[in-house]
Design a protein around this motif. Structure first.
Motif, PDB file in Angstrom:
ATOM      1  N   LEU A  74     -31.243   1.692 -48.525  1.00  0.00           N
ATOM      2  CA  LEU A  74     -29.994   1.188 -49.097  1.00  0.00           C
ATOM      3  C   LEU A  74     -29.069   0.651 -48.012  1.00  0.00           C
ATOM      4  N   SER A  75     -29.012   1.348 -46.872  1.00  0.00           N
ATOM      5  CA  SER A  75     -28.173   0.875 -45.772  1.00  0.00           C
ATOM      6  C   SER A  75     -28.667  -0.471 -45.252  1.00  0.00           C
ATOM      7  N   THR A  76     -29.992  -0.599 -45.121  1.00  0.00           N
ATOM      8  CA  THR A  76     -30.571  -1.860 -44.654  1.00  0.00           C
ATOM      9  C   THR A  76     -30.299  -2.984 -45.644  1.00  0.00           C
ATOM     10  N   LEU A  77     -30.427  -2.684 -46.937  1.00  0.00           N
ATOM     11  CA  LEU A  77     -30.171  -3.690 -47.971  1.00  0.00           C
ATOM     12  C   LEU A  77     -28.719  -4.119 -47.968  1.00  0.00           C
ATOM     13  N   ALA A  78     -27.802  -3.143 -47.836  1.00  0.00           N
ATOM     14  CA  ALA A  78     -26.381  -3.482 -47.819  1.00  0.00           C
ATOM     15  C   ALA A  78     -26.049  -4.368 -46.625  1.00  0.00           C
ATOM     16  N   THR A  79     -26.648  -4.074 -45.477  1.00  0.00           N
ATOM     17  CA  THR A  79     -26.414  -4.891 -44.292  1.00  0.00           C
ATOM     18  C   THR A  79     -26.950  -6.297 -44.488  1.00  0.00           C
ATOM     19  N   ALA A  80     -28.154  -6.406 -45.046  1.00  0.00           N
ATOM     20  CA  ALA A  80     -28.748  -7.723 -45.277  1.00  0.00           C
ATOM     21  C   ALA A  80     -27.901  -8.550 -46.227  1.00  0.00           C
ATOM     22  N   LEU A  81     -27.386  -7.940 -47.289  1.00  0.00           N
ATOM     23  CA  LEU A  81     -26.539  -8.666 -48.238  1.00  0.00           C
ATOM     24  C   LEU A  81     -25.234  -9.089 -47.595  1.00  0.00           C
ATOM     25  N   GLU A  82     -24.680  -8.207 -46.761  1.00  0.00           N
ATOM     26  CA  GLU A  82     -23.433  -8.529 -46.083  1.00  0.00           C
ATOM     27  C   GLU A  82     -23.620  -9.703 -45.134  1.00  0.00           C
ATOM     28  N   GLU A  83     -24.734  -9.704 -44.378  1.00  0.00           N
ATOM     29  CA  GLU A  83     -24.985 -10.777 -43.424  1.00  0.00           C
ATOM     30  C   GLU A  83     -25.345 -12.089 -44.114  1.00  0.00           C
ATOM     31  N   ALA A  84     -25.875 -11.996 -45.332  1.00  0.00           N
ATOM     32  CA  ALA A  84     -26.263 -13.208 -46.059  1.00  0.00           C
ATOM     33  C   ALA A  84     -25.088 -13.892 -46.734  1.00  0.00           C
ATOM     34  N   GLY A  85     -23.947 -13.223 -46.799  1.00  0.00           N
ATOM     35  CA  GLY A  85     -22.777 -13.796 -47.454  1.00  0.00           C
ATOM     36  C   GLY A  85     -22.282 -15.041 -46.739  1.00  0.00           C
ATOM     37  N   VAL A 135     -24.445  10.989 -41.026  1.00  0.00           N
ATOM     38  CA  VAL A 135     -25.204  10.106 -41.909  1.00  0.00           C
ATOM     39  C   VAL A 135     -25.347  10.736 -43.283  1.00  0.00           C
ATOM     40  N   ALA A 136     -25.724  12.008 -43.317  1.00  0.00           N
ATOM     41  CA  ALA A 136     -25.883  12.699 -44.595  1.00  0.00           C
ATOM     42  C   ALA A 136     -24.566  12.786 -45.350  1.00  0.00           C
ATOM     43  N   ALA A 137     -23.451  12.851 -44.621  1.00  0.00           N
ATOM     44  CA  ALA A 137     -22.139  12.953 -45.258  1.00  0.00           C
ATOM     45  C   ALA A 137     -21.567  11.591 -45.643  1.00  0.00           C
ATOM     46  N   GLY A 138     -22.285  10.518 -45.347  1.00  0.00           N
ATOM     47  CA  GLY A 138     -21.844   9.201 -45.778  1.00  0.00           C
ATOM     48  C   GLY A 138     -20.917   8.478 -44.832  1.00  0.00           C
ATOM     49  N   PHE A 139     -20.856   8.917 -43.566  1.00  0.00           N
ATOM     50  CA  PHE A 139     -20.013   8.234 -42.583  1.00  0.00           C
ATOM     51  C   PHE A 139     -20.835   7.196 -41.823  1.00  0.00           C
ATOM     52  N   ASP A 140     -20.156   6.137 -41.407  1.00  0.00           N
ATOM     53  CA  ASP A 140     -20.814   5.114 -40.595  1.00  0.00           C
ATOM     54  C   ASP A 140     -20.874   5.514 -39.127  1.00  0.00           C
ATOM     55  N   ALA A 141     -19.863   6.258 -38.659  1.00  0.00           N
ATOM     56  CA  ALA A 141     -19.773   6.609 -37.243  1.00  0.00           C
ATOM     57  C   ALA A 141     -18.871   7.823 -37.093  1.00  0.00           C
ATOM     58  N   GLY A 142     -18.845   8.346 -35.872  1.00  0.00           N
ATOM     59  CA  GLY A 142     -17.979   9.475 -35.570  1.00  0.00           C
ATOM     60  C   GLY A 142     -17.384   9.325 -34.182  1.00  0.00           C
ATOM     61  N   VAL A 143     -16.387  10.134 -33.878  1.00  0.00           N
ATOM     62  CA  VAL A 143     -15.787  10.193 -32.539  1.00  0.00           C
ATOM     63  C   VAL A 143     -15.728  11.656 -32.136  1.00  0.00           C
ATOM     64  N   THR A 280     -27.623  -2.838 -37.801  1.00  0.00           N
ATOM     65  CA  THR A 280     -26.300  -2.230 -37.794  1.00  0.00           C
ATOM     66  C   THR A 280     -25.365  -3.075 -38.650  1.00  0.00           C
ATOM     67  N   PRO A 281     -24.665  -2.475 -39.611  1.00  0.00           N
ATOM     68  CA  PRO A 281     -23.763  -3.256 -40.455  1.00  0.00           C
ATOM     69  C   PRO A 281     -22.735  -4.025 -39.619  1.00  0.00           C
ATOM     70  N   PRO A 282     -22.419  -5.246 -40.003  1.00  0.00           N
ATOM     71  CA  PRO A 282     -21.453  -6.045 -39.231  1.00  0.00           C
ATOM     72  C   PRO A 282     -20.119  -5.345 -39.024  1.00  0.00           C
ATOM     73  N   ARG A 283     -19.652  -4.591 -40.017  1.00  0.00           N
ATOM     74  CA  ARG A 283     -18.355  -3.915 -39.870  1.00  0.00           C
ATOM     75  C   ARG A 283     -18.427  -2.845 -38.774  1.00  0.00           C
TER      76      ARG A 283
END
Length: 301
Positions: A74-85, A135-143, A280-283
């Motif tokens: 799903l993450s890969t698909l979302a990234t592909a759709l975002e980049e295809a926009g 990742v399991a908690a639905g975050f894109d990144a952490g600090v 990696t998602p563009p955002r």
């Protein structure tokens, strides 16, 4: 029957939060919509995916398999759709989990400049000291501090080296004296930190002649809130301990006094970290590039 892809996103939220209400809050829908969506996915696949109790949700064996196989896809698909926009500018919600003491991120300038540079990205920051799988908690990144980041994560330096510091208000030191060695702290009133009520307070760590050691102070006040620690120290309640950057404004004005510097050498500081993946998602790429650019401006060499 082919399931609606939106139901897979809904199921992923349920699987990661293990709670229908939490999944509904995460998705911005009603709990009834989540319940109905999970039922529709079950009917489409012909197999039960969750088992509900009054307080929580447990995945069935089939549910565990589906979640394990679909999350990355799903993450890969979302990234592909975002980049295809057609619009090349990054957009969407970027969820980041940040430690409460990560002052280089939380102080404001980095966040402000990022949202100004990327107006189509919604930055959703959760400040937490819990250690969990982002990742399991639905975050894109952490600090976090680099020493607690898992080895399989990509880590980008944020803010340079840090130094822990013991501090107190001049009024406290005038009344109780200035400790000249860390072991004297056991005779002082201390303001401690711990992540959760069931954990022992954090042990204050020092270095002497190249050898690390810690001091188990007995805090008269313990909290998981950094701002309360600082306010209590400013009011003369005792000595507290945190990264130096957290105290910087009050140190510069003389409202807090640094203590025991000779026993507190610098150490590698905070990092922005995220899972290594092919797409990696563009955002997220935008945030990584922004952090790297900020580091270059701080240290042009």
């Amino acid at each position: 029957m082919q399931p609606d892809l939106n139901l897979l996103h809904l199921f992923r939220a349920v699987a990661e939060s293990r709670n229908f209400r939490a999944a509904a809050d995460r998705l911005g829908v009603t709990r009834s919509a989540v319940s109905q969506g999970v039922r529709r996915l079950k009917d489409a696949l012909g197999v039960a995916l969750v088992q509900r109790s009054t307080r929580s949700v447990r995945l069935t064996e089939a549910g565990e398999r589906l979640h394990a196989q679909m999350a990355g896809a799903l993450s890969t698909l979302a990234t592909a759709l975002e980049e295809a926009g057609g619009d090349a500018s990054p957009r969407g919600v970027l969820r980041v989990a940040v430690a409460s003491i990560a002052e280089p991120f939380l102080s404001g300038p980095l966040v402000a400049s990022f949202v100004q540079a990327y107006p189509h990205i919604t930055l959703d920051v959760t400040v937490t000291d819990e250690e969990f799988d982002i990742v399991a908690a639905g975050f894109d990144a952490g600090v976090r501090l680099g020493e607690v980041i898992e080895q399989d994560m990509v880590a980008v330096p944020l803010g340079g080296p840090q130094r822990e510091l013991a501090v107190a208000a001049p009024s406290y030191l005038a009344a109780h004296g200035v400790p000249v060695h860390p072991r004297e702290l056991v005779r002082h009133r201390c303001i401690g930190w711990r992540a959760r009520p069931e954990l022992a307070p954090y042990r204050w760590e020092f270095v002497e002649d190249g050898r690390p050691f810690d001091v188990q102070v007995e805090p008269q006040l313990t909290t998981n809130d950094l701002s309360l620690m600082i306010r209590a120290a400013l009011a003369g309640a005792g000595i507290t301990f945190a990264p130096e950057a957290c105290f910087r404004p009050w140190l510069d004005r003389g409202e807090l006094v640094p203590l025991l510097r000779d026993y507190l050498p610098p150490f590698p500081g905070f990092y922005l970290y995220f899972p290594a993946r092919r797409h990696t998602p563009p955002r997220l790429r935008a945030l990584v590039d922004h952090v790297k650019a900020a580091a270059t401006r701080r240290d042009p060499t």
